[in-house]
Design a protein around this motif. Structure first.
Motif, PDB file in Angstrom:
ATOM      1  N   PHE A  72       0.824  -1.211   0.000  1.00  0.00           N
ATOM      2  CA  PHE A  72       0.000   0.000   0.000  1.00  0.00           C
ATOM      3  C   PHE A  72       0.858   1.262   0.000  1.00  0.00           C
ATOM      4  O   PHE A  72       0.548   2.234  -0.679  1.00  0.00           O
ATOM      5  CB  PHE A  72      -0.968   0.008   1.186  1.00  0.00           C
ATOM      6  N   ILE A  73       1.957   1.238   0.734  1.00  0.00           N
ATOM      7  CA  ILE A  73       2.872   2.393   0.769  1.00  0.00           C
ATOM      8  C   ILE A  73       3.510   2.609  -0.600  1.00  0.00           C
ATOM      9  O   ILE A  73       3.583   3.740  -1.090  1.00  0.00           O
ATOM     10  CB  ILE A  73       3.924   2.217   1.871  1.00  0.00           C
ATOM     11  N   VAL A  74       3.961   1.523  -1.223  1.00  0.00           N
ATOM     12  CA  VAL A  74       4.577   1.630  -2.551  1.00  0.00           C
ATOM     13  C   VAL A  74       3.571   2.154  -3.572  1.00  0.00           C
ATOM     14  O   VAL A  74       3.891   3.029  -4.388  1.00  0.00           O
ATOM     15  CB  VAL A  74       5.168   0.272  -2.991  1.00  0.00           C
ATOM     16  N   VAL A  75       2.357   1.647  -3.526  1.00  0.00           N
ATOM     17  CA  VAL A  75       1.321   2.128  -4.457  1.00  0.00           C
ATOM     18  C   VAL A  75       1.007   3.598  -4.178  1.00  0.00           C
ATOM     19  O   VAL A  75       0.848   4.393  -5.121  1.00  0.00           O
ATOM     20  CB  VAL A  75       0.051   1.251  -4.361  1.00  0.00           C
ATOM     21  N   ASN A  82       4.497   9.628  -8.657  1.00  0.00           N
ATOM     22  CA  ASN A  82       4.785   9.081  -9.980  1.00  0.00           C
ATOM     23  C   ASN A  82       6.295   9.088 -10.287  1.00  0.00           C
ATOM     24  O   ASN A  82       6.736   9.659 -11.284  1.00  0.00           O
ATOM     25  CB  ASN A  82       4.021   9.849 -11.058  1.00  0.00           C
ATOM     26  N   PRO A  83       7.081   8.436  -9.409  1.00  0.00           N
ATOM     27  CA  PRO A  83       8.533   8.418  -9.649  1.00  0.00           C
ATOM     28  C   PRO A  83       8.883   7.470 -10.795  1.00  0.00           C
ATOM     29  O   PRO A  83       8.094   6.592 -11.155  1.00  0.00           O
ATOM     30  CB  PRO A  83       9.093   7.893  -8.328  1.00  0.00           C
ATOM     31  N   PRO A  84      10.059   7.619 -11.377  1.00  0.00           N
ATOM     32  CA  PRO A  84      10.486   6.679 -12.414  1.00  0.00           C
ATOM     33  C   PRO A  84      10.679   5.280 -11.824  1.00  0.00           C
ATOM     34  O   PRO A  84      10.858   5.118 -10.612  1.00  0.00           O
ATOM     35  CB  PRO A  84      11.797   7.257 -12.927  1.00  0.00           C
ATOM     36  N   ILE A  85      10.679   4.283 -12.667  1.00  0.00           N
ATOM     37  CA  ILE A  85      10.758   2.889 -12.224  1.00  0.00           C
ATOM     38  C   ILE A  85      12.038   2.604 -11.438  1.00  0.00           C
ATOM     39  O   ILE A  85      12.037   1.791 -10.514  1.00  0.00           O
ATOM     40  CB  ILE A  85      10.601   1.915 -13.410  1.00  0.00           C
ATOM     41  N   TRP A  86      13.139   3.280 -11.780  1.00  0.00           N
ATOM     42  CA  TRP A  86      14.389   3.013 -11.083  1.00  0.00           C
ATOM     43  C   TRP A  86      14.302   3.376  -9.603  1.00  0.00           C
ATOM     44  O   TRP A  86      14.994   2.776  -8.781  1.00  0.00           O
ATOM     45  CB  TRP A  86      15.572   3.707 -11.770  1.00  0.00           C
ATOM     46  N   VAL A  87      13.459   4.338  -9.257  1.00  0.00           N
ATOM     47  CA  VAL A  87      13.293   4.706  -7.842  1.00  0.00           C
ATOM     48  C   VAL A  87      12.692   3.534  -7.070  1.00  0.00           C
ATOM     49  O   VAL A  87      13.125   3.216  -5.961  1.00  0.00           O
ATOM     50  CB  VAL A  87      12.426   5.979  -7.704  1.00  0.00           C
TER      51      VAL A  87
END
Length: 143
Positions: A72-75, A82-87
């Motif tokens: 839930f935190i990650v979502v 809306n960070p980039p995928i590498w984050v």
């Protein structure tokens, strides 16, 4: 036998020995011989750990109590920032892995200690266990 008089003492003993990985009978010997492998017997009191069958319990509790809140935190981070995928690869993945793997041993210890203190066994298997271990009817796995 653990110093257990009432349900509060019982719970305290389970938490103290289980989460520290100590023998639930004497509170001194080690419960684990490796990270998640339960030892065969306690080196101090000789408790036979064949009764211990936590099965998938540690993984279940780790996923339900830790992984779901972390997801839930990650979502939320994804939706809010809306960070980039590498984050996510640098932060979210290691946090999820560590958050799910590190509590497995204390949870497994808690379940094994709980099984011992509460004398848990599968329903209907008491006679079979007594036959396998040469016990008389009505004796427990602590004898």
């Amino acid at each position: 036998m653990p110093p257990v008089q009432n349900s509060n003492d019982k719970f305290r003993w389970i938490v103290e020995t289980g989460w520290k990985g100590l023998c639930p009978r004497c509170g001194k010997g080690h419960m684990f011989k490796s990270w998640l492998k339960v030892t065969d017997t306690c080196e101090c009191c000789g408790l036979d750990y064949r009764f211990a069958a936590p099965d998938d319990g540690p993984a279940f509790f780790s996923l339900c109590l830790i992984a779901l809140p972390l997801i839930f935190i990650v979502v939320w981070i994804q939706v809010a920032y809306n960070p980039p995928i590498w984050v996510h690869l640098v932060t979210s993945v290691p946090i999820m892995v560590a958050g799910c793997l590190l509590p497995l041993r204390p949870i497994k210890g808690w379940l094994v200690a709980s099984q011992y203190v509460n004398r848990s066994q599968e329903a209907g298997t008491e006679r079979l266990w007594n036959q396998l271990h040469g016990r008389t009817r009505g004796s427990n796995f602590d004898d």
